[in-house]
Scaffold this active site. Structure first.
Site, short mmCIF file in Angstrom:
data_model
loop_
_atom_site.label_atom_id
_atom_site.label_comp_id
_atom_site.label_asym_id
_atom_site.label_seq_id
_atom_site.Cartn_x
_atom_site.Cartn_y
_atom_site.Cartn_z
N SER A 272 -18.69 3.71 -34.66
CA SER A 272 -18.45 4.54 -33.34
C SER A 272 -18.94 5.69 -33.39
O SER A 272 -18.96 6.43 -34.82
CB SER A 272 -16.65 4.58 -33.25
OG SER A 272 -16.64 5.67 -32.32
N GLU A 285 -18.26 -9.55 -29.64
CA GLU A 285 -17.94 -9.15 -28.26
C GLU A 285 -19.04 -9.71 -27.17
O GLU A 285 -18.79 -10.24 -26.21
CB GLU A 285 -17.77 -7.77 -27.86
CG GLU A 285 -16.68 -7.11 -28.79
CD GLU A 285 -16.62 -5.51 -28.70
OE1 GLU A 285 -16.10 -4.88 -27.95
OE2 GLU A 285 -17.42 -5.18 -29.72
#
Ligand code: ARG
Length: 460
Positions: A272, A285
């Protein structure tokens, strides 16, 4: 151009051109033109010197395209016209003979059938590689228990090997669907001409042999207007992507701190930008999110084909972008799934702790009562009562006192030893002895079947 008084509107040209995306068909178009020129000469439709001029030009163009030196011209509407223009530039007027006994209508669908056949084989290779990795990981985790879920609620424990093999079998069927698409793209359309056949006695079987087609399309109208082999590819791709999306979704869940069942390999995750502790399962994802895109391509091509009058219509040009994007997506997501499964580290402790939640042995307790003669529906109610007593008392089923059991089911209280045995963890898994179940013996059988299935898959 004598037919027209006015030049084309530039926006029409932009709308009409497919060169932006169909240039990827150049290897097929060159191979097809070679086979076509050879056939025209073999049939005496062009002279052998003419054929040689065409073949030399095609070889030069192939090199230009491969080395990305080919210069596209403003008027090149599609890859077929671009290559033909260049053949004429290189070979002179004889270049105009390449299109004898051929129309862009049978030409384009021939390129496309060759392309689908190749990519259907590519998808099968990608699937077989993923199946191989799944099988190896299943063998490595033969007796690692984890909860199996229904409604995402812990339901019954299973072995990780059994869970991983579930994907193996989905993919085995996906492979068969791609093999079917490959089979369906094995009929040569070339020779159909614009729609009705051509005014020369061509040798379609020679061209078919040369290009690796199994047979020639029987009906020229069907040959130029049919795209169901593309739908077959897209159907296989849609189902396969949907399967990969479920795998992706489980990897996302399992790698979360809440589950903690696995850690994904660094190579398939990202950090991140703001939270240094995070390891994001982006690839998993995207496996999830790419599936609807592929399904969308299938739906879109059905839309293009729907109620389309025979034979060729420009609508059919819209087959390509859907196909190409589906091909790219399927091949990339298969590689990502393989990379993730190959490198994922499963957390034995976390999985077995979750599987040791003895409430998930409730079905086994009900089956004990069934063996004692109670109808299953009644046993179901008894166990629901036991679970409520346990949950209310903040304890597990094993910790229930004899009195608490008597209050719910006197029959069961007489069988306390068996009740305790059923709740011993391995028995919940080992009791699943039916064919296809999770007991070790059944999973071992399944592993052998999977190995045999994989050995039968064509490679290469
Ligand atoms: N670019 C066209 C396609 O993709 C090639 C066929 C064009 N044929 C025609 N009659 N305009 O379908």
């Amino acid at each position: 151009m004598a037919r027209f008084h006015e030049p084309q509107h530039p926006d029409f040209q932009r709308l009409n051109a497919s060169i932006g995306f169909d240039r990827r068909l150049w290897p097929q178009d060159i191979a097809q033109s070679r086979a076509h020129a050879a056939m025209l000469a073999a049939r005496g439709i062009i002279a052998t010197e003419e054929r040689d001029g065409l073949l030399d030009a095609l070889t030069a163009i192939e090199e230009e395209l491969r080395e990305e030196r080919f210069v596209f011209a403003a008027g090149d509407e599609d890859i077929h016209m671009a290559i033909e223009r260049r053949v004429t530039e290189i070979a002179g007027a004889v270049g105009g003979k390449l299109h004898t006994a051929r129309s862009r209508n049978d030409q384009v669908v021939t390129d496309l059938a060759m392309y689908v056949s190749e990519r259907a084989r590519g998808a099968q290779r990608g699937i077989v590689e993923l199946m191989e990795v799944l099988l190896r990981r299943a063998e490595e985790h033969l007796e690692w228990p984890l909860p199996g879920y229904t409604h995402l609620q812990r339901a019954q424990p299973v072995y990780l090997s059994h869970h991983l093999l579930a994907y193996f079998w989905m993919l085995a069927r996906d492979r068969s669907r791609f093999a079917f698409a490959e089979h369906e793209s094995g009929r040569l359309p070339l020779g159909a001409g614009a729609l009705a056949g051509v005014n020369f006695d061509t040798d379609r079987r020679m061209v078919a042999r040369e290009l690796g087609f199994r047979e020639v399309a029987v009906n020229s109208i069907d040959a130029v207007s049919g795209r169901d082999f593309v739908l077959d590819y897209l159907g296989a791709a849609a189902t396969c992507s949907t399967h990969l999306s479920r795998l992706g979704a489980e990897l996302v869940l399992w790698s979360s701190s809440e589950f903690g069942f696995c850690e994904l390999p660094d190579a398939w995750t990202s950090g991140s930008s703001i939270m240094p502790q995070k390891k994001n399962p982006d690839a998993a994802e995207l496996l999830r999110a790419k599936a609807p895109r592929v399904v969308g391509h299938l739906a879109a091509l059905h839309g293009v084909m729907h109620a389309l009058p025979l034979t060729y219509n420009k609508d059919l040009q819209e087959d390509k972008e859907h196909l190409f994007d589906a091909v790219d997506t399927v091949e990339l997501t298969l590689a990502a799934a393989k990379g993730m499964i190959d490198g994922v580290r499963f957390e034995r402790e976390r999985m077995s702790e979750a599987a040791a939640d003895e409430l998930i042995a409730a079905t086994d307790v009900a089956d004990l009562l069934v063996r004692l003669g109670m109808p299953f529906r009644e046993a179901h109610g008894v166990v629901a009562g036991l679970v409520r007593t346990a949950v209310d008392g903040g304890k597990g089923l094993l910790a229930l006192t004899d009195d608490e059991i008597i209050a719910v089911c006197p029959l069961l209280a007489t069988q306390r030893a068996q009740f305790d045995a059923v709740l011993a963890q391995s028995s919940w898994l080992e009791s699943k002895v039916s064919e296809g179940g999770t007991s070790l013996e059944r999973v071992r059988e399944q592993l052998m079947l999977a190995r045999a299935t994989l050995d039968e898959c064509p490679r290469g």
